[in-house]
Design a protein around this motif. Structure first.
Motif, PDB file in Angstrom:
ATOM      1  N   VAL A   1       0.850   9.542 127.040  1.00  0.00           N
ATOM      2  CA  VAL A   1       2.139   9.180 127.790  1.00  0.00           C
ATOM      3  C   VAL A   1       1.832   8.079 128.750  1.00  0.00           C
ATOM      4  N   PHE A   2       2.676   7.177 129.333  1.00  0.00           N
ATOM      5  CA  PHE A   2       2.478   6.315 130.453  1.00  0.00           C
ATOM      6  C   PHE A   2       3.736   5.961 130.998  1.00  0.00           C
ATOM      7  N   SER A   3       3.933   5.346 132.147  1.00  0.00           N
ATOM      8  CA  SER A   3       4.906   4.657 132.470  1.00  0.00           C
ATOM      9  C   SER A   3       6.040   5.339 132.894  1.00  0.00           C
ATOM     10  N   PRO A   4       6.029   6.737 133.589  1.00  0.00           N
ATOM     11  CA  PRO A   4       7.149   7.709 133.854  1.00  0.00           C
ATOM     12  C   PRO A   4       7.983   6.803 134.726  1.00  0.00           C
ATOM     13  N   GLN A   5       9.190   7.432 134.872  1.00  0.00           N
ATOM     14  CA  GLN A   5      10.090   6.759 135.795  1.00  0.00           C
ATOM     15  C   GLN A   5      11.465   7.783 136.074  1.00  0.00           C
ATOM     16  N   PHE A   6      11.476   7.875 137.325  1.00  0.00           N
ATOM     17  CA  PHE A   6      12.574   8.924 137.556  1.00  0.00           C
ATOM     18  C   PHE A   6      13.876   8.006 137.569  1.00  0.00           C
ATOM     19  N   VAL A   7      15.128   8.758 137.259  1.00  0.00           N
ATOM     20  CA  VAL A   7      16.311   8.047 137.176  1.00  0.00           C
ATOM     21  C   VAL A   7      17.416   9.139 137.715  1.00  0.00           C
ATOM     22  N   PRO A   8      18.168   8.883 138.857  1.00  0.00           N
ATOM     23  CA  PRO A   8      18.659  10.039 139.446  1.00  0.00           C
ATOM     24  C   PRO A   8      20.128  10.042 138.503  1.00  0.00           C
ATOM     25  N   LYS A   9      20.523  11.304 138.227  1.00  0.00           N
ATOM     26  CA  LYS A   9      21.749  11.468 137.533  1.00  0.00           C
ATOM     27  C   LYS A   9      23.043  10.817 138.195  1.00  0.00           C
ATOM     28  N   ARG A  10      23.724  10.359 137.366  1.00  0.00           N
ATOM     29  CA  ARG A  10      25.053   9.792 138.105  1.00  0.00           C
ATOM     30  C   ARG A  10      25.930  10.866 138.528  1.00  0.00           C
ATOM     31  N   GLY A  11      26.821  10.736 139.558  1.00  0.00           N
ATOM     32  CA  GLY A  11      27.703  11.602 140.049  1.00  0.00           C
ATOM     33  C   GLY A  11      27.322  12.890 140.728  1.00  0.00           C
ATOM     34  N   ARG A  12      25.893  13.202 140.709  1.00  0.00           N
ATOM     35  CA  ARG A  12      25.383  14.528 141.098  1.00  0.00           C
ATOM     36  C   ARG A  12      24.701  14.255 142.498  1.00  0.00           C
ATOM     37  N   GLU A  13      24.464  15.348 143.041  1.00  0.00           N
ATOM     38  CA  GLU A  13      23.908  15.681 144.266  1.00  0.00           C
ATOM     39  C   GLU A  13      22.523  14.864 144.318  1.00  0.00           C
ATOM     40  N   GLU A  14      22.108  13.800 145.340  1.00  0.00           N
ATOM     41  CA  GLU A  14      20.889  13.281 145.456  1.00  0.00           C
ATOM     42  C   GLU A  14      19.861  14.302 145.665  1.00  0.00           C
ATOM     43  N   SER A  15      18.806  14.588 144.873  1.00  0.00           N
ATOM     44  CA  SER A  15      17.753  15.459 145.017  1.00  0.00           C
ATOM     45  C   SER A  15      16.422  15.109 144.627  1.00  0.00           C
ATOM     46  N   SER A  16      15.154  15.424 144.862  1.00  0.00           N
ATOM     47  CA  SER A  16      14.063  15.019 144.109  1.00  0.00           C
ATOM     48  C   SER A  16      13.840  15.475 142.831  1.00  0.00           C
ATOM     49  N   THR A  17      14.694  16.372 142.265  1.00  0.00           N
ATOM     50  CA  THR A  17      14.618  16.984 140.951  1.00  0.00           C
ATOM     51  C   THR A  17      15.815  16.722 140.015  1.00  0.00           C
TER      52      THR A  17
ATOM     53  N   PHE B   1      16.422   8.514 117.549  1.00  0.00           N
ATOM     54  CA  PHE B   1      16.099   9.267 116.233  1.00  0.00           C
ATOM     55  C   PHE B   1      15.947  10.969 116.427  1.00  0.00           C
ATOM     56  N   GLU B   2      16.131  11.213 117.751  1.00  0.00           N
ATOM     57  CA  GLU B   2      16.158  12.576 118.138  1.00  0.00           C
ATOM     58  C   GLU B   2      16.729  13.072 119.221  1.00  0.00           C
ATOM     59  N   GLY B   3      17.479  14.037 119.332  1.00  0.00           N
ATOM     60  CA  GLY B   3      18.384  14.526 120.430  1.00  0.00           C
ATOM     61  C   GLY B   3      19.634  13.587 120.744  1.00  0.00           C
ATOM     62  N   ASN B   4      20.075  13.627 121.946  1.00  0.00           N
ATOM     63  CA  ASN B   4      21.348  12.910 122.398  1.00  0.00           C
ATOM     64  C   ASN B   4      20.847  12.275 123.748  1.00  0.00           C
ATOM     65  N   LEU B   5      21.640  11.237 123.942  1.00  0.00           N
ATOM     66  CA  LEU B   5      21.398  10.356 124.857  1.00  0.00           C
ATOM     67  C   LEU B   5      22.192  11.034 126.143  1.00  0.00           C
ATOM     68  N   PRO B   6      21.818  11.267 127.342  1.00  0.00           N
ATOM     69  CA  PRO B   6      22.707  11.954 128.277  1.00  0.00           C
ATOM     70  C   PRO B   6      23.826  11.072 128.934  1.00  0.00           C
ATOM     71  N   ASP B   7      25.000  11.811 129.182  1.00  0.00           N
ATOM     72  CA  ASP B   7      26.037  10.968 129.615  1.00  0.00           C
ATOM     73  C   ASP B   7      25.825  10.220 130.985  1.00  0.00           C
ATOM     74  N   ASN B   8      25.066  10.961 131.750  1.00  0.00           N
ATOM     75  CA  ASN B   8      25.169  10.377 133.087  1.00  0.00           C
ATOM     76  C   ASN B   8      23.908   9.891 133.527  1.00  0.00           C
ATOM     77  N   LEU B   9      23.132   9.327 132.396  1.00  0.00           N
ATOM     78  CA  LEU B   9      21.982   8.379 132.601  1.00  0.00           C
ATOM     79  C   LEU B   9      22.667   7.239 133.070  1.00  0.00           C
ATOM     80  N   GLN B  10      21.946   6.376 134.000  1.00  0.00           N
ATOM     81  CA  GLN B  10      22.374   5.527 134.509  1.00  0.00           C
ATOM     82  C   GLN B  10      21.407   4.377 135.048  1.00  0.00           C
TER      83      GLN B  10
ATOM     84  N   PHE C   1      20.893   1.179 130.393  1.00  0.00           N
ATOM     85  CA  PHE C   1      21.548   2.262 130.229  1.00  0.00           C
ATOM     86  C   PHE C   1      23.193   2.422 130.557  1.00  0.00           C
ATOM     87  N   ASP C   2      23.833   1.094 130.663  1.00  0.00           N
ATOM     88  CA  ASP C   2      25.082   0.786 131.370  1.00  0.00           C
ATOM     89  C   ASP C   2      26.212   1.170 130.192  1.00  0.00           C
TER      90      ASP C   2
END
Length: 669
Positions: A544-560, A27-36, A73-74
């Protein structure tokens, strides 16, 4: 009349038990393509009695069956949501006995636990997850957990609860009378997995009644009050409660039962366990709970956390004996006790292992550790929940600290707010001697306004997608804070914490700040500098509750290099927000919603890159797991322990128990 202070979002107080799948709406914004991948969320959604939340009796909404939600997110441009209640054998026993309404067998809410007089404790599986992948596994596996029960493995595709970890006989009960089929077990909601060494660690512990309540006052209570008549309450229920309570107190192992067992599992075989002892050989005594443990390369770290759940919840919630409710009241310690175990001392031919004790000022419920421990130095990251009793909840007798206003009835069951600002801590502990010591702390203990008002829930890059291994060190951790709310500031909590040992904000100033409110926040803590480098303030009236980190697909693996997905409760509804982990301060990239999305208060999540039907062979047969305990219970009933029942009533009760397991529990698995 319009209020001049932010109100707690009422959406947080409701939850559906609907298990249908839905497709989320953007309902707002766009879903990132590299969310996996796939995000797993778990939350209590009430019981078979309440049929959702809120509970009409105002019990804490943290007591309830765990609903497992999976965000997928598949598919490009789409997010689907699958949901399923975690149904262990005691769930089915709860459902059947509720429908049959047998007072001795049905389960009832007692604070944070749900309990049956003769059957035992519910394992509600509503708190957290643990991804695991042992060396012989082809796919990642997932455990769902609860502080008062065994962890369960779920099928990541169907979300069905498949098997507990460890047979019932491998776990020690909190109390042994009556011989409950569903043992009262205290464990940890956050077991730890080491993918480098392919080992999982959990804990099984108990707290004796004198440890919980203090021997002098509990003896005084029972000497004076156990034989009094009921004050107009249900006489039959009173007699049952009184008889079983006496048996629990005076005939069970609860009076002397103090133990803490560290348990190790390889994913295939039985659990190994070691009793934790102090340097002098005495058993380790847990005062509160072991809500979380952590694992480093060479150590297991256990925390006595400022969160109490167990038998005192049962004792303190007998409405027929109100004085016991008051005396069984448990106040968290203002200090945190750590127990550190050397992994190389966990030998198969040993039954005990020394746990080195370390005391840290200020209370906590959650912590993280760096995996590497160079030169036997452990680095610990903690959110200090200062002057905050998170095991409590708002009740109908609670009053606001402001002019004794009554707490809004629609908030009954919500936990109260904190009574001081929280801190973020990083501690380096030197374990090179028999008595470990903190060698770095004061210069890396930080508060931050507005971010650290009610901190506690976290997320981070916990596994590298390319290898599945744990990062060596945690350089960035994402935390969320609850904020500060006038509606959650009660007279009861004020009285409990008005002499708080580590007070930072003077009480008068605190009360003015709470009246104005502080926002909920999502923030990134850089651990080496202990600075909050990026944060987002949520709008007024949002949580806000339940934060979850999701690494970006196809990018360098780092903590941010990823996304932060979290649950947001707004004044109107429940939503899912997605942030760029590298830039929290900008608006969310995407917001998701659905009219049928109505979660309970979720705390913890997990992320898996892939899901699949469960392929592991490990399985505990249900009948084999429970039948011996069922037979002991039947013998207990026959041996004249329930003196208020006639022989025909005993026969009928025994038949009901046999039918419950043979016809309603065993066939489900």
């Amino acid at each position: 009349m319009v209020s001049n202070f932010p109100k707690v979002p009422r959406a947080i107080m409701n939850a559906y038990r609907d298990e249908s799948s839905i497709e989320m709406q953007i309902f707002e914004g766009n879903l990132p393509d590299n969310l996996q991948g796939h995000i797993f969320i778990v939350a209590p959604v009430g019981t078979v009695s309440s049929k959702g939340l809120p509970d009409k009796n105002g019990n804490t909404f943290m007591n309830g069956d765990g609903m497992i939600y999976r965000l997928d997110f598949d598919q490009k441009g789409k997010v689907s949501l699958k949901r399923k209640i975690a149904k262990s054998p005691d769930y089915w026993a709860d459902k059947v006995t509720h429908d049959n309404n047998n007072k001795l067998l049905k389960f009832r809410n007692y604070g944070l636990v749900r309990f049956s007089d003769l059957l035992g404790f519910r394992n509600e599986l509503n708190t957290a997850f643990l991804p695991i992948k042992f060396s012989g596994d082809t796919h990642e596996r997932l455990l769902v957990t609860y502080d008062a029960g065994r962890p369960y493995e779920i099928d990541t595709e169907t979300l069905e609860a498949v098997t507990p970890i460890g047979e019932m006989k491998e776990w020690e009960a909190l109390l042994d009378q009556p011989p409950y089929p569903f043992k009262p077990i205290l464990s940890t909601a956050h077991p730890a997995f080491d993918p480098h060494k392919s080992e999982m660690f959990t804990v099984n512990y108990s707290r004796s009644l004198p440890n919980i309540l203090g021997i002098d006052r509990i003896l005084d209570v029972f000497n004076k009050k156990l034989d009094e008549t009921s004050r107009g309450t249900d006489q039959e229920r009173y007699k049952i409660a009184l008889a079983l309570l006496k048996k629990i107190i005076f005939e069970s192992n609860l009076w002397t039962n103090n133990f803490a067992n560290l348990m190790r599992w390889d994913g295939v075989n039985s659990l190994q366990k070691w009793q934790l002892i102090n340097l002098n050989g005495s058993p380790v005594k847990i005062r509160q709970s072991i809500h979380q443990i952590g694992v480093t390369q060479d150590y297991v770290v256990l925390m006595d956390t400022a969160f109490a759940t167990g038998i005192e919840q049962v004792i303190s919630n007998f409405p027929e004996i109100p004085l016991i409710k008051e005396l069984a009241r448990f106040i968290p310690s203002p200090d945190t006790m750590l127990y550190i175990v050397e992994r190389n001392k966990l030998q198969e031919n040993e039954e005990k292992v020394v746990a080195h004790k370390v005391k840290i000022p200020r209370e906590a419920a959650h912590f993280l550790v760096d995996y590497e421990n160079p030169n036997n130095k452990i680095t610990l990251h903690i959110a200090h929940i200062c002057a905050w009793d998170i095991a409590e909840w708002l009740r109908d007798e609670d009053q606001s600290v402001y002019n004794n206003e009554t707490v809004p009835h629609e908030l009954f069951g919500m936990h109260p707010g904190q009574m001081d600002i929280g801190f973020m801590g990083r501690y380096v502990i030197d374990v090179n001697s028999e008595k470990p010591k903190i060698i770095e702390s004061q210069n890396i203990l930080k508060k931050h306004d507005p971010c650290t008002w009610g901190p506690g829930l976290y997320t981070y890059l916990d596994r590298l997608p390319s290898s599945g291994m744990t990062p060596s060190n945690l350089d960035n951790i994402y935390w969320v804070s609850l904020g500060l709310w006038k509606e959650l500031t009660t007279q009861f909590m004020y009285e409990q914490y008005n002499k708080y040992k580590y007070r930072e904000v003077p009480l008068a100033e605190f009360l003015e700040l709470a009246k104005q409110g502080k926002p909920a926040c999502l923030y990134r803590l850089h651990t080496s500098s202990m600075t909050i480098e990026d944060y987002y303030e949520f709008p007024e009236g949002y949580m806000v509750f339940s934060p979850q980190f999701v690494p970006k697909r196809g990018r360098e693996e780092s903590s941010t290099n990823g996304y932060i997905v979290c649950i947001v409760f707004t004044p109107e509804r429940d939503e899912i927000w997605i942030f760029d982990a590298e830039n929290l301060n900008q608006n969310p990239l995407c917001k998701l919603y659905h009219p049928q999305l109505n979660l309970g208060l979720s705390l913890h999540t997990a992320w898996l890159q892939n899901i699949s039907p469960r392929q592991a062979n490990y399985n505990i047969p249900v009948k084999q797991d429970y039948q011996e305990a069922v037979e002991k219970l039947l013998n207990f009933i026959e041996d004249d322990h329930l003196i208020f029942l006639s022989p025909p009533e005993k026969g009928q009760l025994k038949q009901e128990i046999k039918d419950l397991f043979e016809k309603d529990v065993y066939p489900r698995f």
